[in-house]
Design an enzyme around this catalytic site. Structure first.
Site, PDB file in Angstrom:
ATOM      1  N   HIS A  52      16.264  51.457  44.736  1.00 15.68           N
ATOM      2  CA  HIS A  52      16.102  50.167  43.873  1.00 15.68           C
ATOM      3  C   HIS A  52      14.636  50.097  43.692  1.00 15.68           C
ATOM      4  O   HIS A  52      13.987  49.133  44.399  1.00 15.68           O
ATOM      5  CB  HIS A  52      16.571  49.145  44.815  1.00 15.68           C
ATOM      6  N   HIS A  54      11.938  48.499  40.932  1.00 19.90           N
ATOM      7  CA  HIS A  54      11.281  47.710  39.333  1.00 19.90           C
ATOM      8  C   HIS A  54      10.107  48.379  39.109  1.00 19.90           C
ATOM      9  O   HIS A  54       8.962  48.296  39.777  1.00 19.90           O
ATOM     10  CB  HIS A  54      11.118  46.541  39.581  1.00 19.90           C
ATOM     11  N   LEU A  55      10.038  49.359  37.645  1.00 23.56           N
ATOM     12  CA  LEU A  55       8.977  49.844  37.416  1.00 23.56           C
ATOM     13  C   LEU A  55       8.312  49.287  36.207  1.00 23.56           C
ATOM     14  O   LEU A  55       7.293  49.363  35.684  1.00 23.56           O
ATOM     15  CB  LEU A  55       9.232  51.353  36.933  1.00 23.56           C
ATOM     16  N   ARG A  56       8.992  48.031  35.599  1.00 25.88           N
ATOM     17  CA  ARG A  56       8.460  47.222  34.634  1.00 25.88           C
ATOM     18  C   ARG A  56       8.268  47.694  33.210  1.00 25.88           C
ATOM     19  O   ARG A  56       7.672  47.010  32.314  1.00 25.88           O
ATOM     20  CB  ARG A  56       7.271  46.475  35.168  1.00 25.88           C
ATOM     21  N   ASN A  86      16.264  45.738  34.437  1.00 28.28           N
ATOM     22  CA  ASN A  86      15.575  44.476  33.946  1.00 28.28           C
ATOM     23  C   ASN A  86      14.266  44.599  33.300  1.00 28.28           C
ATOM     24  O   ASN A  86      13.352  43.943  33.772  1.00 28.28           O
ATOM     25  CB  ASN A  86      15.731  43.410  34.989  1.00 28.28           C
ATOM     26  N   ASN A 273      13.908  37.084  45.893  1.00 25.56           N
ATOM     27  CA  ASN A 273      15.564  37.055  45.652  1.00 25.56           C
ATOM     28  C   ASN A 273      16.340  38.039  45.939  1.00 25.56           C
ATOM     29  O   ASN A 273      15.991  39.173  45.079  1.00 25.56           O
ATOM     30  CB  ASN A 273      15.684  36.562  44.175  1.00 25.56           C
ATOM     31  N   ASP A 300      13.430  47.424  46.614  1.00 30.84           N
ATOM     32  CA  ASP A 300      13.471  46.415  45.746  1.00 30.84           C
ATOM     33  C   ASP A 300      11.932  45.954  45.042  1.00 30.84           C
ATOM     34  O   ASP A 300      11.377  45.009  45.024  1.00 30.84           O
ATOM     35  CB  ASP A 300      14.104  45.321  46.229  1.00 30.84           C
ATOM     36  N   HIS A 304       4.474  42.067  40.476  1.00 26.12           N
ATOM     37  CA  HIS A 304       4.419  40.838  39.565  1.00 26.12           C
ATOM     38  C   HIS A 304       2.965  40.782  39.278  1.00 26.12           C
ATOM     39  O   HIS A 304       2.083  41.097  40.053  1.00 26.12           O
ATOM     40  CB  HIS A 304       4.927  39.534  39.982  1.00 26.12           C
TER      41      HIS A 304
HETATM   42  O1  DOR Z   1      12.933  39.220  44.017  1.00 22.32           O
HETATM   43  C1  DOR Z   1      13.292  39.906  43.173  1.00 22.32           C
HETATM   44  N1  DOR Z   1      12.644  40.331  41.926  1.00 22.32           N
HETATM   45  N2  DOR Z   1      14.724  40.081  43.233  1.00 22.32           N
HETATM   46  C2  DOR Z   1      15.160  40.521  42.220  1.00 22.32           C
HETATM   47  O2  DOR Z   1      16.644  40.862  42.189  1.00 22.32           O
HETATM   48  C3  DOR Z   1      14.659  41.025  40.895  1.00 22.32           C
HETATM   49  C4  DOR Z   1      13.126  41.005  41.129  1.00 22.32           C
HETATM   50  C5  DOR Z   1      12.297  41.343  39.960  1.00 22.32           C
HETATM   51  O3  DOR Z   1      12.741  41.886  39.083  1.00 22.32           O
HETATM   52  O4  DOR Z   1      11.163  40.962  40.150  1.00 22.32           O
END
Ligand code: DOR
Length: 422
Positions: A52, A54-56, A86, A273, A300, A304
């Site tokens: 899990h 997120h590489l953006r 996402n 989240n 996860d 950001h």
């Molecule tokens: O905190 C979170 N950030 N929960 C998620 O499920 C998505 C993730 C994100 O893409 O920033």
């Protein structure tokens, strides 16, 4: 180039030299002219696998790219990451999945395995191109609308039926939107009440976990619970496993270590989240990881940019980075865990759940040389500015964590040497 890794103790047990041939495979005997990697006193683990991440990229290359995220992963001891869907555009077509795969290969530091969206545009309505993504060269097996819940039971049922045909799995972000509410930003409880912040109750997660295990039973398909965060969800997963239902679950390092009272200072670093929960939930998550109810630790990792995170708590983006600290957090909180336990929850189980080649996690002759070499007695004080990630939303800043990743070897190639990118 061939490699000889000297003096490592495999899973903290037998001390031995490890040999890698020119093709990047583990072999039984040294290869002439091999490069030597000193691993004296280090523990050798199979390369870590993150279910899990997120590489953006594409879309938010200011927060992370496949290259910078791969670097952070390698520094954290990872040799494979599952890249969440996402992005912008969303990974909901074979073409989009192939693009992520290619970017990963160009970076060349870890296997970057794309996760496909369950629904088109993560909108929760129409199924995405699940079959085309699965049959493409990207060989997508994990599907997730992560960040959003596949809340419509009919859509979830169809998705489970569909992925069953090719041994896929739906990784669910369990959160009933009607119970969670659009403005929720932390755990609903004593702390949210005191701070006047709208909260998510644990039950919003639990009702979806309960529904999904029943849908998995009904369809005979496989469901994976992403970032389990409550004791109630753990109870449901434990029950479902006892029934023989094909459910697996992951927990994040932050849900194993951090609690909801950190939100009291309104610091958006702690906004995530699912939200950080009370200590009772944290204790249940640790116990469930120890007894096998929870199969895997997944980061996860959610980088950001400053301008998305540095806002009033209610307005800030959700998420925390974690690739570089995950192993340290697990080592710190899971007292009594052996290195074999760590290998199970951070490498072999995630590889199996994701449908990746599990041979590379065997550390035996003929397997690809994916290895993490860890100093078991070191401690690291986390500094959010010492990172390969483009983002700094690090909830562990200033904390001391146990053990340190010294070298990472990916397919026989040294990606991290002495704690730095090679
Ligand atoms: O905190 C979170 N950030 N929960 C998620 O499920 C998505 C993730 C994100 O893409 O920033």
């Amino acid at each position: 180039m061939a490699l000889t890794i000297t003096g490592a103790s495999v899973l903290g047990e037998t001390t031995t030299d490890l040999y890698v041939d020119d093709a990047g495979l583990l072999v039984d005997a040294p290869v002439a002219g091999a490069e030597v990697l000193d691993a004296d006193g280090l523990v050798a683990l199979p390369g870590l696998v993150d279910l899990h991440t997120h590489l953006r990229e594409p879309g938010r290359e200011d927060a992370e790219t496949v290259l910078t995220g791969s670097r952070a992963a390698a520094l954290g001891g990872y040799t494979a990451v599952l890249a969440m869907a996402n992005t912008s555009p969303v990974t909901d077509t074979a073409e989009a999945a192939l693009r992520v795969l290619e970017l990963g290969r160009e970076a060349g530091l870890v296997d970057v395995q794309p996760v496909g969206a369950v629904t088109r545009g993560l909108a929760g309505e129409e199924l995405a191109e699940l079959g085309l993504m699965a049959r493409s060269r990207a060989r997508v097996r994990v599907f997730s609308d992560d960040g959003k819940c596949v809340h419509d039971a009919r859509v979830m049922r169809r998705a489970l039926e569909y992925v069953k045909a090719f041994g896929g799995v739906v990784s669910q972000h369990s959160q009933d939107p009607s119970l969670a509410g659009p403005t929720a930003c932390c755990h609903e409880g004593e702390v949210s009440g005191r701070l006047g912040l709208p909260g998510w109750p644990g039950i919003a997660e639990e009702v979806i976990v309960a529904r999904d295990v029943m849908l998995a039973r009904h369809t005979g398909s496989r469901v994976h619970v992403a970032h389990v965060s409550t004791a109630g969800s753990v109870e449901v997963v434990r029950w479902a496993k006892a029934q023989g239902i094909a459910v697996t679950a992951e927990v994040t390092p932050h849900h194993l270590l951090l609690t909801t009272d950190l939100v009291s200072g309104y610091d958006p670093t702690f906004k995530v989240n699912p939200p950080l929960r009370p200590a009772e939930d944290v204790a249940a998550l640790r116990a469930a990881l120890a007894d096998g109810t929870i199969d895997a630790v997944a980061t996860d990792h959610a980088p950001h940019a400053r301008h998305d995170k540095e806002h009033a708590f209610v307005d800030a983006a959700f998420g925390m980075v974690g690739l570089e600290q995950a192993l340290g957090v697990v080592r710190t909180v899971m007292e009594g865990f052996s290195w074999a336990d760590i290998a199970r929850v951070m490498s072999t189980n995630p590889a199996r759940i994701a449908g990746l080649d599990t041979q590379g996690r065997a550390l035996s002759a003929g397997a690809p040389a994916h290895l993490t070499l860890v100093d078991p007695s070191a401690t690291v004080t986390v500094d959010r500015d010492v990172t390969a990630s483009l983002s700094r939303n690090n909830p562990y800043h200033g904390r001391e964590l146990s053990s340190r990743v010294v070298h990472t070897v990916y397919g026989g190639k040294v990606t991290v040497r002495d704690g730095a990118l090679a």
